[in-house]
Design a protein around this motif. Structure first.
Motif, PDB file in Angstrom:
ATOM      1  N   LEU A 155       0.829  -1.205   0.000  1.00  0.00           N
ATOM      2  CA  LEU A 155       0.000   0.000   0.000  1.00  0.00           C
ATOM      3  C   LEU A 155       0.864   1.256   0.000  1.00  0.00           C
ATOM      4  CD1 LEU A 155      -2.807   1.265   0.152  1.00  0.00           C
ATOM      5  CD2 LEU A 155      -2.744   0.967   2.635  1.00  0.00           C
ATOM      6  N   TYR A 211      -6.601   6.302   3.975  1.00  0.00           N
ATOM      7  CA  TYR A 211      -5.759   6.269   2.769  1.00  0.00           C
ATOM      8  C   TYR A 211      -6.581   6.445   1.487  1.00  0.00           C
ATOM      9  CZ  TYR A 211      -1.158   4.755   4.535  1.00  0.00           C
ATOM     10  OH  TYR A 211       0.083   4.694   5.121  1.00  0.00           O
ATOM     11  N   LEU A 215      -4.963   7.173  -2.143  1.00  0.00           N
ATOM     12  CA  LEU A 215      -4.817   5.959  -2.943  1.00  0.00           C
ATOM     13  C   LEU A 215      -5.485   6.114  -4.303  1.00  0.00           C
ATOM     14  CD1 LEU A 215      -3.919   3.020  -3.213  1.00  0.00           C
ATOM     15  CD2 LEU A 215      -6.056   2.347  -2.090  1.00  0.00           C
TER      16      LEU A 215
END
Length: 395
Positions: A155, A211, A215
């Motif tokens: 990630l 996130y 992202l």
């Protein structure tokens, strides 16, 4: 320009998106930015929405990209004003670093990863056979297997990869410094190649939902990048959109927001009606597919809208196609309950009378109209559409 054409041919296989004429290159129905090794090309809409203010043309583009959700984050009025004179690549980089820093400041997500290491302190489980084999002459060491909490996970590697992509092309000093600060915060995360197909496999959980926006931007950046298949080296970056599709999607989003608390709803790419039906087989029918059908909750069509991305007034003269009018006639005569058909164009500085026709012998009266909308702000688009739909709302 071979590099440009090769990149576009690979990206838009089989589509006519670039044309060479008289030592000039014309991009067909594309807007955005292309960054190659040595050159950056920004493609703005061919239609000049405001001849006196180039910044307003860029603002209209950003407004449509934001509302149509082509950018993973929605731009505020203040942000639109800040970006009016900035090229799209720097806008994307700025949006990304702002979201990235928000994300990392809330807490960098880490996961436990298994490690096997010959270290000076006992940690986790001692691997006896490996310890004896490696440490006969180094009695102070212990060969251990243990779990370690680390930020060096897929990630975070995605976030850093996107940051590295935009970093090499940014020349604006304050923004460059912000990107460097982001890289510093991710210094414990490895640089690595991210296969695009793995991006869709990422799943967030309750610990890393913060996130999400960063992202989404990182995915958009990585997916807009062409890589050399032999050495995994970046060879081009393109953040491109088809203008016709963008304009249609934008109008659709605005209509949905306008109608959300009313007794009407908008259907996109409506295919419920047939213009012609095969008399022998009942198959291979000719379907109608208007961009938008505004209908009641009882599915009774009232207004049909088709979007056209072109200037409807050029040098004081009307610039619509007769074939588009025939198409609107097919819509309004097939949709029996529809009262109006609108051909919707972007509003430009060019002024002129816009035609409105009545369908002969129709009862109640049916109309085909040419209309325009402002695009610089969603508020203005809503105002213009609101005037067109006012009669319907009053019924």
């Amino acid at each position: 320009m071979n590099e440009t054409s090769d990149h576009l041919e690979n990206t838009y296989k089989g589509e006519n998106v670039i044309e060479y004429t008289h030592q000039k290159v014309q991009f067909i129905n594309l807007i955005g930015v292309i960054q190659l090794k040595t050159v950056r090309i920004e493609i703005l809409p061919k239609i000049t929405l405001n001849q006196n203010e180039e910044a307003l043309n860029r603002r209209a583009l950003l407004n449509m990209l934001s509302v149509a959700k082509k950018l993973p984050v929605e731009l505020t009025e203040q942000t639109l004003s800040q970006f009016e004179k900035v090229d799209l690549l720097h806008i994307l980089a700025r949006l990304y670093i702002v979201e990235l820093m928000k994300t990392l400041n809330r807490g960098m997500y880490r996961e436990y990863q298994g490690r096997v290491e010959n270290i000076a302190t006992l940690k986790g489980r001692l691997l006896v056979s490996d310890h004896i084999r490696h440490n006969l002459k180094r009695s102070a060491n212990a060969f251990c297997e243990f779990d370690e909490l680390t930020p060096n996970i897929f990630l975070n590697q995605v976030l850093k990869t996107a940051l590295n992509i935009v970093f090499r092309y940014v020349h604006h000093s304050p923004l460059k410094i912000s990107l460097m600060n982001g890289l510093a915060m991710l210094e414990d995360v490895e640089d690595c190649f991210i296969p695009k197909e793995k991006l869709e496999q990422i799943q967030l959980n309750r610990q890393n939902t913060h996130y999400e926006k960063a992202l989404q931007l990182a995915k958009a950046i990585i997916q807009s990048t062409s890589m050399s298949s032999q050495q995994n080296q970046q060879i081009a970056f393109s953040f491109l959109f088809k203008m016709n599709d963008l304009y249609e999607t934008y109008i659709g989003e605005v209509l949905k927001r306008m109608l959300v608390s009313t007794s009407y709803e908008v259907k996109l790419q409506h295919t419920a009606k047939k213009l012609l039906q095969n008399a022998d087989t009942g198959r291979d029918n000719i379907l109608l597919k208007p961009d938008f059908v505004i209908e009641t909750r009882e599915q009774e069509a009232k207004i049909i809208i088709d979007t056209k991305w072109k200037s409807v007034i050029v040098n004081g003269k009307r610039n619509y196609k007769q074939g588009d009018i025939y198409q609107m006639y097919a819509y309004i005569t097939t949709y029996k309950s529809a009262e109006r058909c609108l051909l919707l164009y972007p509003q430009t500085n060019e002024e002129g009378d816009l035609p409105r026709w009545v369908v002969p012998d129709s009862f109640p009266k049916k109309y085909i109209e040419v209309q325009t909308v402002r695009l610089d702000r969603m508020k203005h688009t809503m105002e213009d559409l609101g005037e067109m739909l006012e009669e319907m709302f009053q019924k």
